[in-house]
Enzyme design. Structure first.
Site, PDB file in Angstrom:
ATOM      1  N   GLY A  92      -4.029 119.453 -65.469  1.00 31.13           N
ATOM      2  CA  GLY A  92      -5.269 118.605 -64.747  1.00 31.13           C
ATOM      3  C   GLY A  92      -4.811 117.270 -64.669  1.00 31.13           C
ATOM      4  O   GLY A  92      -5.907 116.223 -64.532  1.00 31.13           O
ATOM      5  N   HIS A  99      -0.333 107.557 -65.105  1.00 34.03           N
ATOM      6  CA  HIS A  99      -1.470 106.638 -66.248  1.00 34.03           C
ATOM      7  C   HIS A  99      -1.505 107.447 -67.551  1.00 34.03           C
ATOM      8  O   HIS A  99      -1.358 108.693 -68.165  1.00 34.03           O
ATOM      9  CB  HIS A  99      -2.552 106.806 -65.671  1.00 34.03           C
ATOM     10  CG  HIS A  99      -3.175 107.915 -65.170  1.00 34.03           C
ATOM     11  ND1 HIS A  99      -2.802 108.370 -63.976  1.00 34.03           N
ATOM     12  CD2 HIS A  99      -4.172 108.343 -65.306  1.00 34.03           C
ATOM     13  CE1 HIS A  99      -3.427 109.304 -64.137  1.00 34.03           C
ATOM     14  NE2 HIS A  99      -4.452 109.623 -65.027  1.00 34.03           N
ATOM     15  N   LEU A 100      -1.461 106.555 -68.493  1.00 34.02           N
ATOM     16  CA  LEU A 100      -1.756 106.859 -69.865  1.00 34.02           C
ATOM     17  C   LEU A 100      -2.754 106.328 -70.404  1.00 34.02           C
ATOM     18  O   LEU A 100      -3.512 104.618 -70.057  1.00 34.02           O
ATOM     19  CB  LEU A 100      -0.754 105.904 -70.873  1.00 34.02           C
ATOM     20  CG  LEU A 100      -0.910 105.788 -72.057  1.00 34.02           C
ATOM     21  CD1 LEU A 100       0.144 106.968 -72.579  1.00 34.02           C
ATOM     22  CD2 LEU A 100      -0.200 104.382 -73.293  1.00 34.02           C
TER      23      LEU A 100
HETATM   24  P1  5GP Z   1      -6.316 112.170 -64.910  1.00 31.46           P
HETATM   25  O1  5GP Z   1      -7.685 113.406 -64.797  1.00 31.46           O
HETATM   26  O2  5GP Z   1      -5.909 112.599 -63.624  1.00 31.46           O
HETATM   27  O3  5GP Z   1      -5.161 112.290 -66.123  1.00 31.46           O
HETATM   28  O4  5GP Z   1      -7.372 110.642 -64.432  1.00 31.46           O
HETATM   29  C1  5GP Z   1      -7.613 109.873 -64.439  1.00 31.46           C
HETATM   30  C2  5GP Z   1      -8.968 108.936 -64.588  1.00 31.46           C
HETATM   31  O5  5GP Z   1      -8.779 107.963 -63.646  1.00 31.46           O
HETATM   32  C3  5GP Z   1      -9.776 109.398 -64.796  1.00 31.46           C
HETATM   33  O6  5GP Z   1     -10.428 109.551 -65.740  1.00 31.46           O
HETATM   34  C4  5GP Z   1     -11.015 108.475 -64.161  1.00 31.46           C
HETATM   35  O7  5GP Z   1     -12.468 108.762 -64.857  1.00 31.46           O
HETATM   36  C5  5GP Z   1     -10.009 107.708 -63.813  1.00 31.46           C
HETATM   37  N1  5GP Z   1     -10.423 107.170 -61.899  1.00 31.46           N
HETATM   38  C6  5GP Z   1     -10.788 107.797 -60.769  1.00 31.46           C
HETATM   39  N2  5GP Z   1     -11.039 106.767 -60.510  1.00 31.46           N
HETATM   40  C7  5GP Z   1     -10.819 105.759 -60.703  1.00 31.46           C
HETATM   41  C8  5GP Z   1     -11.033 104.649 -60.040  1.00 31.46           C
HETATM   42  O8  5GP Z   1     -11.001 104.048 -58.870  1.00 31.46           O
HETATM   43  N3  5GP Z   1     -11.709 103.375 -61.142  1.00 31.46           N
HETATM   44  C9  5GP Z   1     -11.011 103.606 -62.777  1.00 31.46           C
HETATM   45  N4  5GP Z   1     -11.800 102.969 -63.021  1.00 31.46           N
HETATM   46  N5  5GP Z   1     -11.344 104.714 -63.532  1.00 31.46           N
HETATM   47  C10 5GP Z   1     -11.008 105.759 -61.938  1.00 31.46           C
END
Ligand code: 5GP
Ligand code: ZN
Length: 115
Positions: A92, A99-100
């Protein structure tokens, strides 16, 4: 990586609410938090996911966990916190820069329910 949104955040090309920065890591609040405290800790080095790491990243990954624990404490999560690393399509993962997630405060439900 020129078009990676997290690399752009590190370079200051996309604004963020910064939590922490040093030579190796950057942390910032999630734009769409799932809990009162929800920030992301990332290596400045662009690694797409945990599927891309090898033994040369051992120190980086260890330092990342140590820093996550320290930053969680500094953000009032002395009572505990959740760490999440989503990996690849099957995990997902939406942003392809390792990232953590550090998540805490309020009610954190069990992550996996068996009922
Ligand atoms: P993943 O689903 O890849 O583990 O998490 C990606 C996370 O990045 C999501 O929780 C989403 O809200 C966050 N995110 C996506 N784009 C941005 C952004 O431009 N700025 C910030 N601060 N968070 C972001
Ligand atoms: Zn990147």
């Amino acid at each position: 990586m020129s078009d990676c949104i997290f690399c752009k955040i590190v370079r200051g090309e996309i604004p963020c609410r910064k939590v922490y920065e040093d030579d190796e890591f950057f942390a910032f609040h999630d734009i769409n938090p799932v809990a009162p405290v929800h920030f992301m800790l990332i290596p400045k080095l662009h690694l797409a996911s945990l599927q891309e790491v090898d033994a040369s990243h051992t120190a980086l990954l260890g330092n990342m966990l140590l820093l996550a624990s320290r930053l969680a404490k500094e953000h009032g999560l002395g009572n505990g916190f959740r760490t999440v690393i989503n990996t690849g399509k099957g995990g997902g993962q939406e942003v392809l820069h390792l990232h953590l997630h550090v998540i805490g405060g309020g009610h954190i439900p069990p992550m996996v329910r068996r009922d």
